[in-house]
Design an enzyme around this catalytic site. Structure first.
Site, PDB file in Angstrom:
ATOM      1  N   LYS A  50       3.299  -3.868   9.932  1.00  0.00           N
ATOM      2  CA  LYS A  50       3.228  -3.490   8.562  1.00  0.00           C
ATOM      3  C   LYS A  50       4.102  -2.215   8.299  1.00  0.00           C
ATOM      4  O   LYS A  50       5.394  -2.516   7.975  1.00  0.00           O
ATOM      5  CB  LYS A  50       2.012  -3.320   8.179  1.00  0.00           C
ATOM      6  CG  LYS A  50       0.720  -4.285   8.467  1.00  0.00           C
ATOM      7  CD  LYS A  50       1.110  -5.514   8.107  1.00  0.00           C
ATOM      8  CE  LYS A  50       0.247  -6.880   8.946  1.00  0.00           C
ATOM      9  NZ  LYS A  50      -0.959  -6.424   9.188  1.00  0.00           N
ATOM     10  N   TYR A  65     -10.581  -6.673   9.547  1.00  0.00           N
ATOM     11  CA  TYR A  65      -9.585  -7.486   9.543  1.00  0.00           C
ATOM     12  C   TYR A  65     -10.117  -8.641  10.145  1.00  0.00           C
ATOM     13  O   TYR A  65     -10.813  -8.524  11.330  1.00  0.00           O
ATOM     14  CB  TYR A  65      -8.453  -6.751  10.251  1.00  0.00           C
ATOM     15  CG  TYR A  65      -7.148  -7.492  10.452  1.00  0.00           C
ATOM     16  CD1 TYR A  65      -6.352  -8.085   9.394  1.00  0.00           C
ATOM     17  CD2 TYR A  65      -6.659  -7.982  11.747  1.00  0.00           C
ATOM     18  CE1 TYR A  65      -5.311  -8.987   9.503  1.00  0.00           C
ATOM     19  CE2 TYR A  65      -5.655  -8.750  11.673  1.00  0.00           C
ATOM     20  CZ  TYR A  65      -4.884  -9.199  10.804  1.00  0.00           C
ATOM     21  OH  TYR A  65      -3.603  -9.849  11.061  1.00  0.00           O
ATOM     22  N   ASP A  80      -8.900   1.418  13.159  1.00  0.00           N
ATOM     23  CA  ASP A  80      -7.872   0.647  12.719  1.00  0.00           C
ATOM     24  C   ASP A  80      -7.130   1.322  11.556  1.00  0.00           C
ATOM     25  O   ASP A  80      -7.606   1.224  10.229  1.00  0.00           O
ATOM     26  CB  ASP A  80      -8.048  -0.799  12.375  1.00  0.00           C
ATOM     27  CG  ASP A  80      -6.845  -1.511  11.899  1.00  0.00           C
ATOM     28  OD1 ASP A  80      -5.804  -1.257  11.415  1.00  0.00           O
ATOM     29  OD2 ASP A  80      -6.949  -2.991  12.293  1.00  0.00           O
ATOM     30  N   ARG A  98       8.249  -3.853  32.940  1.00  0.00           N
ATOM     31  CA  ARG A  98       6.973  -3.893  32.207  1.00  0.00           C
ATOM     32  C   ARG A  98       6.644  -2.522  31.875  1.00  0.00           C
ATOM     33  O   ARG A  98       5.696  -2.375  31.125  1.00  0.00           O
ATOM     34  CB  ARG A  98       5.972  -4.717  33.359  1.00  0.00           C
ATOM     35  CG  ARG A  98       4.849  -5.319  32.390  1.00  0.00           C
ATOM     36  CD  ARG A  98       3.712  -6.059  33.105  1.00  0.00           C
ATOM     37  NE  ARG A  98       4.239  -6.802  34.427  1.00  0.00           N
ATOM     38  CZ  ARG A  98       4.152  -6.766  35.491  1.00  0.00           C
ATOM     39  NH1 ARG A  98       3.820  -5.495  35.946  1.00  0.00           N
ATOM     40  NH2 ARG A  98       4.362  -7.471  36.470  1.00  0.00           N
TER      41      ARG A  98
HETATM   42  C1  LIG Z   1      -2.001  -6.987  10.182  1.00  0.00           C
HETATM   43  C2  LIG Z   1      -3.075  -6.330  10.673  1.00  0.00           C
HETATM   44  C3  LIG Z   1      -3.523  -6.401  12.006  1.00  0.00           C
HETATM   45  C4  LIG Z   1      -2.744  -6.941  13.039  1.00  0.00           C
HETATM   46  O1  LIG Z   1      -1.594  -6.820  13.088  1.00  0.00           O
HETATM   47  P1  LIG Z   1      -0.645  -7.957  13.905  1.00  0.00           P
HETATM   48  O2  LIG Z   1       0.606  -7.197  14.374  1.00  0.00           O
HETATM   49  O3  LIG Z   1      -0.220  -8.886  12.717  1.00  0.00           O
HETATM   50  O4  LIG Z   1      -1.192  -8.568  14.972  1.00  0.00           O
HETATM   51  C5  LIG Z   1      -4.665  -5.357  12.250  1.00  0.00           C
HETATM   52  N1  LIG Z   1      -5.280  -4.538  11.414  1.00  0.00           N
HETATM   53  C6  LIG Z   1      -5.201  -4.704   9.878  1.00  0.00           C
HETATM   54  C7  LIG Z   1      -5.684  -3.940   8.988  1.00  0.00           C
HETATM   55  C8  LIG Z   1      -3.879  -5.338   9.650  1.00  0.00           C
HETATM   56  O5  LIG Z   1      -3.539  -5.207   8.511  1.00  0.00           O
END
Ligand SMILES: *Cc1c(COP(=O)(O)O)cnc(C)c1O
Length: 413
Positions: free
Chosen positions: A220, A123, A195, A69
């Protein structure tokens, strides 16, 4: 091999190639650094040679074999690489998804009775966290207008403990004045969390611009191939320690196979971002002049709202932008998206393949208006494009024929 951070003159491209490739993770004790990439160390159990070693073990210290872990060399290499790419970071915690990273960070920073400020362009799952998870734990969330310092100040109260920023917002692309907001937060003892998924650490140095914690959905740009999910949070020493302990307490762990895929994606991320940025900018400029289109939402577009801040603070862009159609109906927009051949229809972005999704911020906004105040009230139907690595000319031709389908749709007759 020396670590890239040993030399501040190392450029971002070189750093991206070298980061995390410690010789002990890419070889054997006899042949350190014998291969380019760390192996996929699949392990739940870590073994000690004898009891003396177990007793002497600095239990649970970072980067030590202990138990699955806590990760192994594959995950450590990815975390270290992300730290190397985030100026000012002392460490990076990996989470099974971007949403798990946001939740893990908020559950580290906030306590019952605290108030979280959240940018109104966040988001949607982040917003849902405010209304759900955090509320259930006695934490209140208040939203503020992403582009208004006055709205931020007015929303602050003496119980405000943290602010969640997202810049550009991943649907409507407003750029926030992160340095000013982070400084205002700091002056009030508020922790700022960004973010940073849109720009990534290559396009925006979050901690250097004042954020305390930088979060990314690695799903992403870092993955870049639409085949893997993960999230990260990078911070200075103090927050890194706290984040790591909370992530450990919550049982967060990522698989070494996924970490290996992320490392593979990371090596080409800079090139992909540059290609997608150039293509997205060319496409945004083409879309901007189309008679069917009311507004393009992209800070990369000269003259657009947010462009000045973007040009001031960012070192790169990405393939994600939105545009708003001139009037029309939801059905006409659906017909447009259905008519696209080269764009997949799906809720993600940052992959090598282009995607299109509808954007309807009106339903989720609470502290700012949509359509934006300077737009026609009837211009409400947005489309978000994630531009991939196809030929720009092919994508433009595809959009052109789909816009013709929209214009010919019965609702416009
Ligand atoms: C996709 C996304 C997330 C979440 O990511 P996941 O890996 O899909 O959980 C958070 N913030 C933004 C701006 C995103 O586009």
């Amino acid at each position: 091999m020396s670590k890239p951070s040993d030399n501040d003159n190392t450029g971002a491209a070189t750093r991206t190639v070298l980061a995390g490739r410690r010789a002990e993770w890419t070889g054997t004790p006899d042949h350190p650094g014998a291969v380019v990439n760390p192996a996929v160390w699949r392990a739940s159990t870590h073994l000690y040679p004898d009891m003396a070693a177990l007793r002497a073990h600095p239990a649970n210290r970072d980067g030590n074999f202990y138990y699955g872990r806590r990760g192994g060399p594959t995950q450590w290499a990815l975390a270290e690489a992300l730290t190397e790419l985030e100026p000012g970071a002392a460490g990076t915690v990996l989470y099974p998804s971007g949403v798990a990273a946001i939740a893990g960070v908020l559950l580290t920073v906030l306590r019952p009775g605290d108030v979280l400020l959240m940018t109104d362009n966040a988001y949607e799952p982040s917003r849902v966290m405010g209304r759900g998870l955090l509320k259930d734990f006695g934490i209140e969330t208040r939203w503020f207008d992403p582009t208004s310092m006055a709205s931020f100040e007015a929303t602050c109260c003496d119980r405000t403990k943290a602010v969640l920023l997202e810049s550009p917002g991943s649907l409507t692309m407003e750029v926030q004045d992160v340095p000013a907001l982070a400084a205002a937060a700091k002056a009030r003892g508020i922790v700022s969390i960004l973010d940073n998924t849109w720009a990534s650490s290559l396009g925006f140095a979050a901690l250097k611009h004042g954020a305390d914690i930088s979060v990314m959905s690695l799903t992403k740009h870092v993955s870049g191939h639409s085949d893997c999910m993960m999230g990260s949070a990078s911070a200075g020493e103090d927050w890194y320690r706290k984040l790591r302990l909370r992530a450990q307490g919550l049982g967060n762990v990522v698989s070494p196979d996924d970490a290996s895929l992320m490392l593979r994606g990371l090596r080409t991320m800079k090139l992909r971002l540059e290609a997608e940025t150039a293509s997205a900018l060319a496409i945004a400029q083409w879309v901007e002049h189309r008679p069917e289109v009311a507004r393009v939402l992209s800070p990369m577009l000269p003259g657009s709202p947010g462009h000045v801040l973007w040009a001031r603070d960012f070192t790169g862009g990405c393939g994600l932008f939105s545009f708003v159609l001139k009037g029309g109906t939801s059905a006409a927009r659906d017909a447009l998206i259905d008519a696209l051949d080269l764009f997949g229809i799906g809720f993600s972005w940052g992959g090598f393949e282009s995607l299109a999704t509808p954007v309807d911020p009106a339903a989720i906004r609470t502290a700012s208006t949509w359509p934006m105040t300077d737009m026609e009230p009837s211009d409400t139907f947005g489309i978000r494009l994630s531009i991939g690595l196809e030929d720009t000319a092919n994508l433009i031709a595809d959009l052109e024929q789909a816009l013709a389908v929209w214009a010919a749709h019965g609702d416009h007759a």
